[in-house]
Design an enzyme around this catalytic site. Structure first.
Site, mmCIF file in Angstrom:
data_model
loop_
_atom_site.group_PDB
_atom_site.id
_atom_site.type_symbol
_atom_site.label_atom_id
_atom_site.label_comp_id
_atom_site.label_asym_id
_atom_site.label_seq_id
_atom_site.Cartn_x
_atom_site.Cartn_y
_atom_site.Cartn_z
ATOM 1 N N HIS A 25 0.825 -1.208 0.000
ATOM 2 C CA HIS A 25 0.000 0.000 0.000
ATOM 3 C C HIS A 25 0.863 1.263 0.000
ATOM 4 O O HIS A 25 0.680 2.164 0.813
ATOM 5 C CB HIS A 25 -0.966 -0.006 1.194
ATOM 6 C CG HIS A 25 -1.967 -1.116 1.118
ATOM 7 N ND1 HIS A 25 -3.264 -0.922 0.718
ATOM 8 C CD2 HIS A 25 -1.846 -2.444 1.354
ATOM 9 C CE1 HIS A 25 -3.905 -2.089 0.734
ATOM 10 N NE2 HIS A 25 -3.062 -3.023 1.108
ATOM 11 N N TYR A 58 4.136 -5.900 9.350
ATOM 12 C CA TYR A 58 4.012 -4.444 9.283
ATOM 13 C C TYR A 58 5.240 -3.784 9.913
ATOM 14 O O TYR A 58 5.749 -2.770 9.430
ATOM 15 C CB TYR A 58 2.765 -3.964 10.038
ATOM 16 C CG TYR A 58 1.442 -4.136 9.320
ATOM 17 C CD1 TYR A 58 1.131 -5.293 8.621
ATOM 18 C CD2 TYR A 58 0.476 -3.130 9.376
ATOM 19 C CE1 TYR A 58 -0.095 -5.443 7.990
ATOM 20 C CE2 TYR A 58 -0.760 -3.273 8.747
ATOM 21 C CZ TYR A 58 -1.030 -4.434 8.060
ATOM 22 O OH TYR A 58 -2.243 -4.577 7.450
#
Lengths: 178, 355
Positions: B61, B326
């Site tokens: 993203h 992440y």
């Protein structure tokens, strides 16, 4: 007053207790940053909580160290080696402070709360910032490796005193038979 | 002190070398993946980078922009969770709207997945959620997800996706069926404002008695599609959203779906039946949108495992894996920003530099 031949009992308890804690934390950290397993979240929480304990412990330990008389190194040890020995001890202290502090600061810079066993959450003391996180995250890793190196040298030196030189230096931390 | 026996010296040295060397070897082995399962967080991020990282950007993203607004809670979730966000109050948020993929200059309209990530509250009340357009995951474990990304990645030699590899992957993973059904029926909207964004994974709400209720949530649009977009504009969706927010706030209903005892909250590949109870917790109202260089969302790692008191993670293996992956992406881009202070989060700036 003559110098003692062993560290005080409180200093020895802090030494061995923290040795256990630091090894647990280092191995947890090395495994945790890689793992995608469900226990990651639990271990991360424990790592943060025990990191706060490690910070409190090293403060207590420093106070004990400064307030008690430490055993002198034997005269058989050359002056230069004594200086190196002392320097390595203060480097260990520096690393023991830098580990939890850099961990706390990096969580701050990432804007992530540091909760201690779900009891309370430490305050955030610096702004959320990507470069700051980048700095403290790398410091946390580099100091971890420096601490590992220092501890390995420390163990090698302690065993050398205990097994080869047998000059009583190892016993100053393990304690002596009465 | 006992007398030294020279003959024992080699043995004593061997003990020292063995102890220190063994410990050092153990540290290196653990750092190198001893005890880890086949796929690590580093493997994942390496795969996302595909050997060509866009420095300073999120590895997944990469392209997105910041939003700011407030969550206006209606208080209806208060019996189920002690999280302060769910009292009848308004909580400001910072968020990010993005498209899937590692390329920060990718055309908006080509992305298969769109996302809305939000951050609200502070300290023990902090809640981060990263919601995506699909309602379910295709697969239920990080290992299978890794294989999925591998299968869907373009072949390095041809630069094209390999349909045989993709169908072989889906054939080997029947749990992907719900995801594929969704995919077949999904028409991307012509605005970020008219999409549905799902939590995908399930979480627990925890009330003051300690009762746990498994839920999923979704941000449901309150507006319909806008005009047809200019397909030649790489920032078509972004430009549309900026213009829309300029004119009036964009609202989503934050809708929670409650699991029954028969639902497996740890399986992100399964959709719960539509008869499950739904409850609107309030409205997410976006008041502002700005490029990442002007907002304060770029420094946030939208780790969905950062939850307030009153919410908890389920044992869903995909959810649990998200944190470490992440964190690795966050670490890499943060390091790049620390080492190179001229790195800009805005894709527009990067393309200027490339010219």
């Amino acid at each position: 007053m003559s110098q003692p031949t062993t560290y005080s009992l409180s200093a020895r308890i802090m030494h061995w207790g923290m040795a256990f804690l630091l090894f647990s934390m280092l191995f947890a950290g090395l495994a945790m940053v890689q793992s995608l397993q469900p226990w990651h979240l639990t271990l991360l929480g424990l790592h943060k909580s025990f990191g706060v304990i490690a910070l409190i412990a090293v403060i207590v330990r420093l106070v004990i160290r400064l307030r008690t008389t430490t055993p002198a190194l034997p005269d058989s040890i050359p002056a230069l080696q004594k200086r190196i020995a002392h320097a390595s001890h203060w480097l260990l202290y520096a690393a023991m402070f830098a580990m939890p502090l850099s961990g706390y600061f990096m969580q701050n810079a990432a804007g992530r709360p540091v909760a201690v066993f779900d009891l309370f959450t430490l305050p955030a003391i610096m702004p959320v910032s990507l470069p700051l996180y980048g700095f403290f995250r790398e410091v946390h890793a580099l100091v971890a490796w420096a601490l590992i190196a220092l501890v390995l040298v420390h163990i090698a030196a302690a065993l050398h005193h205990g097994l080869v030189k047998r000059d009583g230096v190892l016993q100053s931390m393990t304690g002596r038979k009465k | 002190m006992s007398k030294k026996t020279p003959s024992a010296l080699p043995l004593r040295y061997a003990i020292i070398i063995g102890a220190v060397g063994g410990l050092g070897a153990l540290v290196f082995a653990v750092a190198g993946g001893l005890g880890q399962s086949s796929v690590t967080a580093q493997d994942f991020v390496n795969l996302q980078e595909g050997g060509n990282p866009h420095l300073g950007f999120r590895r997944a993203h990469a392209k997105g922009f910041c939003v700011a607004g407030e969550f206006v809670s209606n208080g209806s979730l208060q019996p189920y969770s002690i999280a302060p966000q769910f009292t009848a109050t308004s909580t400001p948020f910072v968020g990010r709207i993005s498209i899937a993929g590692g390329n920060p200059t990718a055309p908006d309209l080509n992305a298969p997945v769109r996302s809305l990530a939000l951050s609200f509250g502070e300290g023990s009340s902090r809640w981060l959620t990263a919601m995506n357009t699909p309602p379910v995951m295709a697969v239920g474990t990080p290992e299978a997800f890794y294989q999925q990304i591998q299968a869907l990645s373009p072949d390095p030699e041809t630069g094209e996706r390999n349909p045989e590899r993709i169908s072989a992957f889906f054939a080997a993973h029947p749990e992907t069926q719900t995801f594929r059904n969704w995919q077949a029926g999904y028409t991307p909207s012509s605005s970020f404002a008219s999409e549905i964004y799902h939590s995908i994974n399930a979480f627990y709400l925890i009330n003051e008695n300690g009762d746990r209720q498994a839920v999923r949530w979704a941000a449901m649009p309150t507006v319909s599609n806008g005009e047809t977009l200019d397909a030649a504009n790489a920032n078509a969706l972004q430009d549309e959203f900026f213009a829309r927010v300029e004119a009036q706030p964009v609202a989503f209903d934050l809708t929670f779906t409650f699991a029954n005892d028969s639902d497996d909250e740890t399986n992100p590949t399964v959709l719960w039946p539509s008869t499950r109870r739904n409850m609107i917790a309030g409205q997410i109202v976006v008041h502002q949108a700005m490029p990442e260089s002007e907002g304060n969302c770029n420094e946030i790692n939208f780790d969905p495992l950062v939850l307030p008191k009153g919410m908890a993670a389920t044992a869903d293996p995909i959810l649990r894996a998200r944190s470490a992956a992440y964190a690795e992406s966050y670490r890499r881009r943060a390091r790049e920003h620390f080492l190179n202070s001229s790195l800009q989060p805005s894709p527009q700036k990067e393309s200027e530099n490339n010219q």
